[in-house]
Design a protein around this motif. Structure first.
Motif, short mmCIF file in Angstrom:
data_model
loop_
_atom_site.label_atom_id
_atom_site.label_comp_id
_atom_site.label_asym_id
_atom_site.label_seq_id
_atom_site.Cartn_x
_atom_site.Cartn_y
_atom_site.Cartn_z
N GLN A 18 0.63 -1.15 0.06
CA GLN A 18 0.10 -0.15 0.01
C GLN A 18 0.82 1.18 -0.13
O GLN A 18 0.49 2.28 -0.39
N ASP A 19 2.00 1.18 0.25
CA ASP A 19 3.08 2.17 0.40
C ASP A 19 3.80 2.29 -0.87
O ASP A 19 4.40 3.57 -1.07
N ILE A 20 3.28 1.81 -1.94
CA ILE A 20 4.13 2.10 -3.01
C ILE A 20 3.88 3.10 -3.88
O ILE A 20 4.68 3.89 -4.23
N GLY A 21 2.78 3.98 -3.86
CA GLY A 21 2.61 5.41 -4.40
C GLY A 21 3.21 6.31 -3.33
O GLY A 21 3.88 7.21 -4.15
N LYS A 22 3.33 6.06 -2.09
CA LYS A 22 4.21 7.12 -1.35
C LYS A 22 5.70 7.12 -1.73
O LYS A 22 6.30 7.80 -1.88
N CYS A 23 6.01 5.64 -2.11
CA CYS A 23 7.42 5.49 -2.28
C CYS A 23 7.70 6.17 -3.68
O CYS A 23 8.94 6.75 -3.85
N ALA A 24 7.04 5.80 -4.46
CA ALA A 24 7.21 6.51 -5.88
C ALA A 24 7.17 8.09 -5.90
O ALA A 24 7.91 8.85 -6.58
N LYS A 25 6.29 8.60 -5.09
CA LYS A 25 6.41 10.09 -4.80
C LYS A 25 7.55 10.52 -4.19
O LYS A 25 8.19 11.39 -4.68
N LYS A 26 8.00 9.87 -3.21
CA LYS A 26 9.27 10.12 -2.66
C LYS A 26 10.51 10.01 -3.64
O LYS A 26 11.64 10.80 -3.54
N ILE A 55 -1.74 4.09 -6.52
CA ILE A 55 -0.79 4.98 -6.99
C ILE A 55 -1.48 6.23 -7.47
O ILE A 55 -0.91 7.49 -7.28
N LYS A 56 -2.73 6.32 -7.94
CA LYS A 56 -3.40 7.41 -8.55
C LYS A 56 -3.61 8.52 -7.31
O LYS A 56 -3.72 9.57 -7.36
N LYS A 57 -3.78 7.68 -6.01
CA LYS A 57 -4.03 8.69 -4.97
C LYS A 57 -2.79 9.70 -4.83
O LYS A 57 -2.82 10.93 -3.98
N GLU A 58 -1.70 9.54 -5.28
CA GLU A 58 -0.39 10.24 -5.29
C GLU A 58 -0.35 11.04 -6.54
O GLU A 58 0.51 11.89 -6.83
N ASN A 59 -1.38 11.18 -7.26
CA ASN A 59 -1.47 11.89 -8.55
C ASN A 59 -0.40 11.68 -9.31
O ASN A 59 0.25 12.28 -10.23
N ILE A 60 -0.05 10.24 -9.67
CA ILE A 60 0.99 9.84 -10.42
C ILE A 60 0.13 8.66 -11.46
O ILE A 60 -0.53 8.11 -11.30
#
Length: 396
Positions: A18-26, A55-60
């Protein structure tokens, strides 16, 4: 002076995907290519839909690529790069086994540096590549933590496995839920592969204090957890431990090298189309016996890590390290499964080719005893003898 290279961040735990989006944003990724094993996108798993929402939650913006099967090839890489260029990506993630992660490593590199020659990769001081996230779905290859990628050149028919510290993923996400559906036998194959990585790293001539700690910890964890997940694949705490063992083993061998079991196992696997972990597992006890006299104290420490009493004689412990691995091969049906792939007369007839291929593989020169062609020939003859015995028992 020794150096050790590993991912910048390792995230581990149930549902850590579930942290993949946050990791991508980082990693400042805004357009992500996710290379994902095809079966993970089918019912009832549907991980492409799940990951897309994360991932879409992080606008990616996310694009998925799963047009590959089996071991990764230059054709798979070409297809992935085509999608990557079309979508103008600026980051890559892999969700899957070693093949997915290897394709992701190559895509991240060749997208940034399309003129790079395969033969030149290991000679570079540094490599230009896209940010890279790895999410393994098997506890075996350790590719999420290694500097190596294995890609088969379709035109030349050879496996290329260049290594460079800049190929190590930036972030590894270890989510045991992703490994819980792995079939029993592939749990065994990949688990023994991880154990082999750790054992070979520990007895490698390139081993150092840091790699020793990673290797011994990996051996200890795998020794207690692999039998558990083999018998109960839904045991999430044990699956988590095996992922950690695999990653630690990956760090160990990425820095210290694998040895003869992998050099000979790759040759065997390529010739008979055997799953990599299985091809390595059938050879591991034979290779350990070959190197036993050169490093009994090291093999004794392996036995202790696997649960043996430390007060025993070193040579007795060293011998027991092999006996433990042989028992794993019995308990996990390794020998019997090998017979599903290997026709023994074909194995006997192809020994010259296998010896040649093994000698050309990585890991020969880091073996405690550098094997000659006659040593490797004897190794494969010992395998023929062992499998003949197993076959005879099987037919009774």
């Amino acid at each position: 002076m020794d150096s050790i290279f590993q991912p910048k961040q390792i995230t581990i735990g149930e549902n850590s995907l579930q942290d993949i989006g946050k990791c991508a944003k980082k990693q400042k990724i805004t357009r992500l290519l996710v290379i994902i094993d095809k079966f993970l996108t089918t019912e009832p798993l549907n991980y492409d839909d799940k990951v897309n929402q994360m991932i879409k939650k992080e606008n990616i913006v996310v694009t998925f690529f799963s047009d590959y099967q089996g071991e990764p090839t230059t054709d798979h890489l070409k297809a992935a790069l085509s999608v990557a260029k079309k979508e103008r990506i600026n980051g890559v993630a892999a969700i899957g086994g070693g093949s997915a992660i290897d394709i992701a490593k190559a895509t991240a590199l060749f997208y940034r540096d399309p003129q790079m020659e395969w033969s030149a990769i290991t000679k570079q001081d540094s490599l230009k590549r896209l940010p890279l996230i790895a999410v393994p779905t098997t506890a075996g290859t350790g590719s999420e933590a290694t500097k190596v990628m294995v890609i088969t050149d379709k035109k030349k028919g050879i496996k290329m496995n260049p290594g460079h510290s800049d190929l190590i993923p930036d972030i590894a996400i270890l989510d045991p839920v992703l490994t819980s559906s792995l079939p029993k036998q592939f749990t065994a194959y990949t688990g023994v592969d991880a154990l082999t990585h750790a054992i070979e790293a520990f007895v490698s001539t390139k081993a150092n204090l840091a790699t020793d700690q990673y290797a011994l910890t990996a051996i200890q964890i795998a020794g207690r957890s692999l039998p558990v997940v083999y018998n109960d694949g839904r045991n999430i705490p044990a699956r988590e431990e095996m992922l950690l063992a695999s990653t630690y083993a990956g760090i160990a061998f990425s820095n210290a090298s694998t040895n003869l079991a992998h050099a000979a196992g790759r040759a065997l696997g390529s010739r008979f189309h055997i799953p990599h972990g299985l091809s390595v597992a059938v050879l591991l006890p034979l290779v350990m016996r070959f190197g036993l006299q050169e490093a009994p104290e090291r093999y004794a420490q392996i036995a202790i890590a696997l649960g043996e009493n430390a007060n025993k004689d070193i040579h007795e412990l060293a011998e027991q390290s092999i006996q433990i691995i042989e028992k794993y091969c019995d308990d996990f049906q390794i020998w019997k499964d090998a017979l599903n792939y290997i026709h023994l007369q074909d194995l006997q007839d192809n020994i010259d080719c296998l010896v040649k291929d093994a000698l050309n593989g990585n890991g020969i020169l880091t073996n405690r005893i550098v094997p000659s062609s006659s040593d490797i020939r004897k190794l494969f003859l010992n395998l023929v003898e062992k499998l003949n015995k197993v076959k005879a028992i099987k037919q009774v």
